[in-house]
Write an enzyme that holds these catalytic residues in place. Sequence first.
Site, PDB file in Angstrom:
ATOM      1  N   ASP A 178       4.611  25.330  16.271  1.00 17.46           N
ATOM      2  CA  ASP A 178       3.973  25.828  17.282  1.00 17.46           C
ATOM      3  C   ASP A 178       2.566  24.863  17.874  1.00 17.46           C
ATOM      4  O   ASP A 178       1.534  25.470  17.973  1.00 17.46           O
ATOM      5  CB  ASP A 178       3.261  27.278  16.903  1.00 17.46           C
TER       6      ASP A 178
ATOM      7  N   GLU B   6       7.604  33.574  24.891  1.00 18.39           N
ATOM      8  CA  GLU B   6       6.759  33.379  24.055  1.00 18.39           C
ATOM      9  C   GLU B   6       5.748  31.997  24.334  1.00 18.39           C
ATOM     10  O   GLU B   6       6.242  31.290  25.397  1.00 18.39           O
ATOM     11  CB  GLU B   6       7.043  33.314  22.498  1.00 18.39           C
TER      12      GLU B   6
END
Length: 538
Positions: free
Chosen positions: A34, A190
């Site tokens: 991420d 996301e």
Amino acid sequence: MIKKVFAVALLATVLTEMNAQGFKNPVLPGFHADPSVCRVGDDFYLVNSTFQYFPGVPVFHSKDLVNWEQVGNCLTRPSQVDLKGTDGNSGIYAPTIRYNNGRFYMVTTVFPSRRHFYVWTDNPAGEWSEPIVIDFAIGSCDPTLYFEEDKCYFLWKEGEIKICEIDVETGKQLGEIHYLGVGLGGRYPEGPHIYKKDGYYYLLLAEGGTEHGHHVNILRSKSLFGPYEPNPANPILSHFNMKMQNSNIQGLGHADLVQASDSSWWMICLGYRTSGYLQHVMGRETMLAPVQWEKDGWPVVGGSQGTEIGTLKTDMRCQTLPLVPMAKDPIREEFNYIKRDVSPDSYHSLGLPMGWMSLCNPDYTCYSLTERKGFLRLYPSKTDLSATASPTFIARRQTELDFTATALLDISSLTEGMQAGITAYAAPLNHYDVVVEKRNGHTFIKSNVRLGQTSHSEKEMEINGSQVWLRITSDKDFYYMLASIDGTNFVELAKMEYRFLSTETIGGFTGVMLGLFTQFNNEAVSGYVDVDWFEYQT
């Protein structure tokens, strides 16, 4: 004159090569999931998810987006985050780093509470603030901050992607909540981020789940609050197609865009390298790709020197920023105390090297670099390595499929009931260990294979002496557990397939960590183990 002309020509050639020598993906190998990036002048700063590991959210610095050095962590104090009982499915999710008016901000979510918060600093290599909690938005994950003029907007995903203005000093809601949609219909939208360029607001997000189907889409609008129209060429980054089905890099997504000072654009994203069975053990890693903007105003990822548009490679042959090497992690960590100007309750007050982490919120009294100079002293915890808690455990990331990790331990202070060892750790119930233990007045070295509810020791041997060399190696198909009493002749104690530590087998969002631990099964233990060094070779 000839010499001068030659020197100028040589310098020009060197500068050209510096700007065109390409790079290799991943730029941050091993569990660096991420990624989010921001630029301040000619400097880039990047953060990653850390889930159950502490200290949380590493901060990396780079001059060229290729070479990175960890300079700090955003979450170093127990007062900033409570990780009690967290595992690879919980903890710190998907941070975003942004810079505005002299301050760095890192915003993230902690699971399972699903509480959003951010911290700030004027020095990303130093200590960060106490958390500022977003109290009007509980749920989901992947928040970001968007600054425009004197306003700050909070963007997050809760069913739909939502945005509203906040007071950046307090985190309090200032404006109404606007709904930006759910993406393009892929599952698990996301990592939304907003950028403004040439009069458009661009909404970047990932869809498809953080597995093989992961991909990146982009939409745009003339208004910050939409409506957003999708790029006809979506997805702009994906390996979930026939042309990339044989690439060892899969699961590309969760991206962030950044513009360099030379006006070039780049995409940082996550992906993972697979081995047989299309499985991966090193977690999701940080990748890099160049971005070009077309005349119609849409970004194009990749597409240079043999790279298919919308894809990336391990060997990226493209023009780069001038490359500036950063300090590399040493092959052999000697565990010398590193003094840092931090608060006493900061994990960095222990003096450990950057990149080494513990589980959950560790007991600082179990670790010492000062009681014996040049050694890491580990005091045992009654918390077992297989518990979802915080054992005496310190580890670094596995970064390549082929590696050798070796540790030299002084076990002269090992006491009855104590165990110490080296581990390839994927999860509480999934790890491969080499263990030295004191039992019935004797000292033994054994293998330990933990697979879910099964724990198995393949082989053990009794030893004498005060030193042991413990080793774990991998050849991408198997992990091997070995030990030696002289540092030269190693005995293989066990081997196990790599796939039983893979994300596809055990789930979770992290990768294998290579580390050291000690524990005990007695009520009263006064012993400890001293680690002379830990060596990691790839």
